[in-house]
Scaffold this active site. Structure first.
Site, short mmCIF file in Angstrom:
data_model
loop_
_atom_site.label_atom_id
_atom_site.label_comp_id
_atom_site.label_asym_id
_atom_site.label_seq_id
_atom_site.Cartn_x
_atom_site.Cartn_y
_atom_site.Cartn_z
CE LYS A 1 -5.00 32.07 77.08
NZ LYS A 1 -6.32 32.73 76.89
CE1 TYR B 1 -1.98 31.92 75.09
CE2 TYR B 1 -1.32 29.64 75.47
CZ TYR B 1 -2.28 30.57 75.11
OH TYR B 1 -3.55 30.15 74.78
#
Length: 262
Positions: A156, A152
Site C-alpha cells: 500500500k 500488505y
C-alpha cells in the site's frame, strides 16, 4: 434520463466490500460497468448493479498476473473507458517469517503487479483518447510500518506513492489519477487475512459505503488523493510527524495475533 449517454467504468475487486460499493456509486451516477473479481460472487454483484439501471458485464479472473489482466482487458473490446477503479487487493496478517511464500507473493502480485499491468494497459488508451479518470485504492496503511502486516502495508505504501507519480506523469493529458486511502473498513478483509484474533480485526471499522462515496466523489472532482474518515485523516497527520519506530510499535499493538509464533 433515458436519452442520457452513460459513461463506461471498470471496477476491480467488485464482488464485495469497498469495490462493490464503488461499483454501486458508478451505477447510480451514470456509468455502465465492467466488473471483475476472482470469485463467482461477481455474477451476483453484477445482477445487483443491473437493478440500478446500469448495463453490466462481469468477468471472473485472478488479477494477480498477465493472464487474468489480459482476460479483463480483452472484455473491454472497442469501448472507451471513462473510469478505471483499480480496487482489487489482498491482505495478509501474522509475522513475515512465518508466512507461506505463496501467500505473501499473492499479496504482492495482486496489489502491485496485476494492478500496474491493468493501469498501464487502460492508462495508455486513456492517454491516447485524451480523457479518463483513474481511482487507485491505496490505504492509510501505506503511512505505517506494518508490524505483523509487513507485506500488505508495504504494497500500500507503493500504491500510495505510485499514484502520485502517475498523476503527474499524466498531468495535462486529460487523465486524472486519484488515490483513495481508507483505514480499517468493515469488509471480509480481516477474515481472509487471518487477522480476526487481533485488536484491529475486532475493533469497530468504517462503513464501506461511506468510503466508496468519498472516493468516487474525489475521483469525479479530479482530486489527487483522499483519506476517508476524520479519524483516518488524524492518524495520517500524526504518522507524518511520528518516528517510524514508534509507528511500528503502535502497529504491533493493533495487529499482533493473540498467539504469535515464536
Amino acid at each position: 434520463m433515458a436519452d442520457t449517454i452513460r459513461q463506461f467504468a471498470i471496477v476491480t475487486g467488485a464482488s464485495a466490500g469497498i469495490g462493490y460499493e464503488l461499483a454501486k456509486q458508478c451505477a447510480q451516477n451514470g456509468f455502465d460497468l465492467l466488473v471483475a473479481a476472482d470469485n463467482a460472487e461477481i455474477e451476483q454483484a453484477a445482477a445487483a448493479f443491473r437493478k440500478l439501471g446500469a448495463k453490466v458485464e462481469a468477468v471472473q479472473a485472478d488479477l494477480s498476473g498477465p493472464e487474468g489482466v489480459d482476460k479483463l482487458y480483452h472484455a473491454i473490446g472497442a469501448r472507451k473507458v471513462d473510469a478505471l477503479l483499480a480496487n482489487a487487493g489482498r491482505g495478509l496478517g501474522h509475522g513475515f517469517l512465518d508466512q507461506d511464500p505463496a501467500a505473501w507473493r499473492a499479496v504482492v502480485d495482486t496489489n502491485i503487479t496485476g494492478t500496474l499491468l491493468l493501469l498501464q494497459k487502460v492508462g495508455r488508451d486513456m492517454r491516447a483518447a485524451g480523457a479518463g479518470r483513474i481511482l487507485i485504492t491505496g490505504s492509510i496503511a501505506g503511512f505505517l510500518p506494518g508490524t505483523y502486516q509487513a507485506v500488505y502495508n508495504g504494497t500500500k505504501a507503493f500504491l500510495d506513492s505510485f499514484s502520485f507519480a502517475l498523476r503527474h506523469e499524466l498531468w495535462g493529458k486529460g487523465v486524472s489519477v486519484t488515490c483513495l486511502m481508507p483505514g480499517a473498513t468493515e469488509t471480509d478483509f480481516f477474515e481472509t487475512a487471518d487477522m480476526m484474533d487481533t485488536k484491529v480485526g475486532q475493533a469497530k471499522k468504517d462503513d464501506p459505503a461511506m468510503v466508496a462515496q468519498v472516493g468516487f466523489k474525489a475521483m469525479m472532482n479530479g482530486e489527487g488523493d483522499v483519506v476517508a474518515g476524520w479519524h483516518n485523516k488524524l492518524q495520517t497527520a500524526i504518522a507524518s510527524v511520528t518516528p517510524s519506530g514508534v509507528l511500528a510499535e503502535m502497529h504491533r499493538n493493533m495487529a499482533q495475533p493473540k498467539n504469535p509464533a515464536a
